[in-house]
Design a protein around this motif. Structure first.
Motif, PDB file in Angstrom:
ATOM      1  N   LEU A  10       0.850  -1.184   0.000  1.00 26.85           N
ATOM      2  CA  LEU A  10       0.000   0.000   0.000  1.00 26.85           C
ATOM      3  C   LEU A  10       0.889   1.239   0.000  1.00 26.85           C
ATOM      4  O   LEU A  10       1.810   1.340   0.825  1.00 26.85           O
ATOM      5  CB  LEU A  10      -0.900  -0.007   1.231  1.00 26.85           C
ATOM      6  N   ARG A  37      -0.352  -6.238 -15.514  1.00 26.41           N
ATOM      7  CA  ARG A  37      -1.144  -5.929 -14.322  1.00 26.41           C
ATOM      8  C   ARG A  37      -2.625  -6.114 -14.636  1.00 26.41           C
ATOM      9  O   ARG A  37      -3.041  -6.014 -15.785  1.00 26.41           O
ATOM     10  CB  ARG A  37      -0.868  -4.512 -13.820  1.00 26.41           C
ATOM     11  N   ALA A  39      -6.308  -4.851 -12.955  1.00 29.05           N
ATOM     12  CA  ALA A  39      -7.110  -4.125 -11.979  1.00 29.05           C
ATOM     13  C   ALA A  39      -8.463  -4.817 -11.839  1.00 29.05           C
ATOM     14  O   ALA A  39      -8.895  -5.535 -12.738  1.00 29.05           O
ATOM     15  CB  ALA A  39      -7.290  -2.682 -12.436  1.00 29.05           C
ATOM     16  N   SER A  86      -3.605   6.442  -8.430  1.00 20.74           N
ATOM     17  CA  SER A  86      -4.637   5.491  -8.010  1.00 20.74           C
ATOM     18  C   SER A  86      -4.940   4.481  -9.126  1.00 20.74           C
ATOM     19  O   SER A  86      -5.229   3.313  -8.841  1.00 20.74           O
ATOM     20  CB  SER A  86      -5.903   6.225  -7.601  1.00 20.74           C
ATOM     21  N   GLU A  87      -4.819   4.919 -10.359  1.00 16.22           N
ATOM     22  CA  GLU A  87      -5.104   4.012 -11.476  1.00 16.22           C
ATOM     23  C   GLU A  87      -4.027   2.958 -11.695  1.00 16.22           C
ATOM     24  O   GLU A  87      -4.183   2.072 -12.537  1.00 16.22           O
ATOM     25  CB  GLU A  87      -5.331   4.793 -12.776  1.00 16.22           C
ATOM     26  N   ASP A  88      -2.939   3.043 -10.955  1.00 16.92           N
ATOM     27  CA  ASP A  88      -1.912   1.996 -10.988  1.00 16.92           C
ATOM     28  C   ASP A  88      -2.271   0.828 -10.070  1.00 16.92           C
ATOM     29  O   ASP A  88      -1.571  -0.189 -10.067  1.00 16.92           O
ATOM     30  CB  ASP A  88      -0.553   2.551 -10.588  1.00 16.92           C
ATOM     31  N   THR A  89      -3.317   0.984  -9.290  1.00 16.67           N
ATOM     32  CA  THR A  89      -3.740  -0.081  -8.387  1.00 16.67           C
ATOM     33  C   THR A  89      -4.122  -1.326  -9.182  1.00 16.67           C
ATOM     34  O   THR A  89      -4.971  -1.258 -10.082  1.00 16.67           O
ATOM     35  CB  THR A  89      -4.928   0.374  -7.537  1.00 16.67           C
ATOM     36  N   GLN A 109       0.087  -7.647  -5.054  1.00 13.66           N
ATOM     37  CA  GLN A 109      -0.891  -6.560  -5.042  1.00 13.66           C
ATOM     38  C   GLN A 109      -0.202  -5.221  -4.824  1.00 13.66           C
ATOM     39  O   GLN A 109       0.601  -5.069  -3.901  1.00 13.66           O
ATOM     40  CB  GLN A 109      -1.918  -6.788  -3.935  1.00 13.66           C
ATOM     41  N   VAL A 110      -0.561  -4.258  -5.660  1.00 10.04           N
ATOM     42  CA  VAL A 110      -0.138  -2.877  -5.483  1.00 10.04           C
ATOM     43  C   VAL A 110      -1.399  -2.032  -5.317  1.00 10.04           C
ATOM     44  O   VAL A 110      -2.273  -2.045  -6.182  1.00 10.04           O
ATOM     45  CB  VAL A 110       0.685  -2.377  -6.682  1.00 10.04           C
ATOM     46  N   THR A 111      -1.475  -1.326  -4.199  1.00 10.84           N
ATOM     47  CA  THR A 111      -2.621  -0.468  -3.929  1.00 10.84           C
ATOM     48  C   THR A 111      -2.134   0.957  -3.697  1.00 10.84           C
ATOM     49  O   THR A 111      -1.295   1.183  -2.819  1.00 10.84           O
ATOM     50  CB  THR A 111      -3.406  -0.957  -2.711  1.00 10.84           C
ATOM     51  N   VAL A 112      -2.648   1.880  -4.497  1.00  9.21           N
ATOM     52  CA  VAL A 112      -2.286   3.288  -4.370  1.00  9.21           C
ATOM     53  C   VAL A 112      -3.507   4.030  -3.846  1.00  9.21           C
ATOM     54  O   VAL A 112      -4.510   4.168  -4.546  1.00  9.21           O
ATOM     55  CB  VAL A 112      -1.825   3.874  -5.713  1.00  9.21           C
ATOM     56  N   SER A 113      -3.399   4.464  -2.623  1.00  6.97           N
ATOM     57  CA  SER A 113      -4.549   5.099  -1.982  1.00  6.97           C
ATOM     58  C   SER A 113      -4.090   5.979  -0.829  1.00  6.97           C
ATOM     59  O   SER A 113      -3.101   5.673  -0.162  1.00  6.97           O
ATOM     60  CB  SER A 113      -5.507   4.031  -1.459  1.00  6.97           C
TER      61      SER A 113
END
Length: 114
Positions: A10, A37, A39, A86-89, A109-113
């Motif tokens: 995260l 990736r 999503a 965020s769109e890289d999540t 998992q990659v979460t950008v938030s």
């Protein structure tokens, strides 16, 4: 398991992460290595790839933010991700192949938030 990813997590928008993909010498010596990736609710999409000689190709939306590199002595490929959005999540999958992906990792998992 022939490809193993690590480094996901995260991160806040604008932050950075570095993904690693390690595999067997037999796979790394013969193949292009790269990343896709996926999503939630979307198809898996190409992100980046690199040849054994170091030639690389990146998807347009990540150019200037992501860098792919490889250490052939360690059978490892890296994806340095900067200025994350965020769109890289997504779940990021390492692949190996020549004309098309043949081997896949389990994903990280990659979460950008915020």
């Amino acid at each position: 398991v022939q490809l193993v990813e690590s480094g996901g997590g995260l991160v806040q928008p604008g932050g950075s992460l570095k993904l690693s993909c390690i595999g067997s010498e037999s796979i790394f010596s013969k193949n292009i290595i790269g990343w896709y990736r996926q999503a939630p609710g979307k198809q898996r999409e190409f992100v980046a790839q690199i040849t054994r000689g170091g030639g690389s190709n990146l998807e347009d939306s990540v150019k200037g933010r992501f860098t792919i590199s490889r250490d052939n002595a360690k059978n490892t490929v890296y994806l340095q991700m900067n200025s994350l959005k965020s769109e890289d999540t997504a779940v990021y999958y390492c692949f190996a192949g020549y004309s098309s992906p043949k081997y896949w990792g389990q994903g990280t998992q990659v979460t950008v938030s915020s």
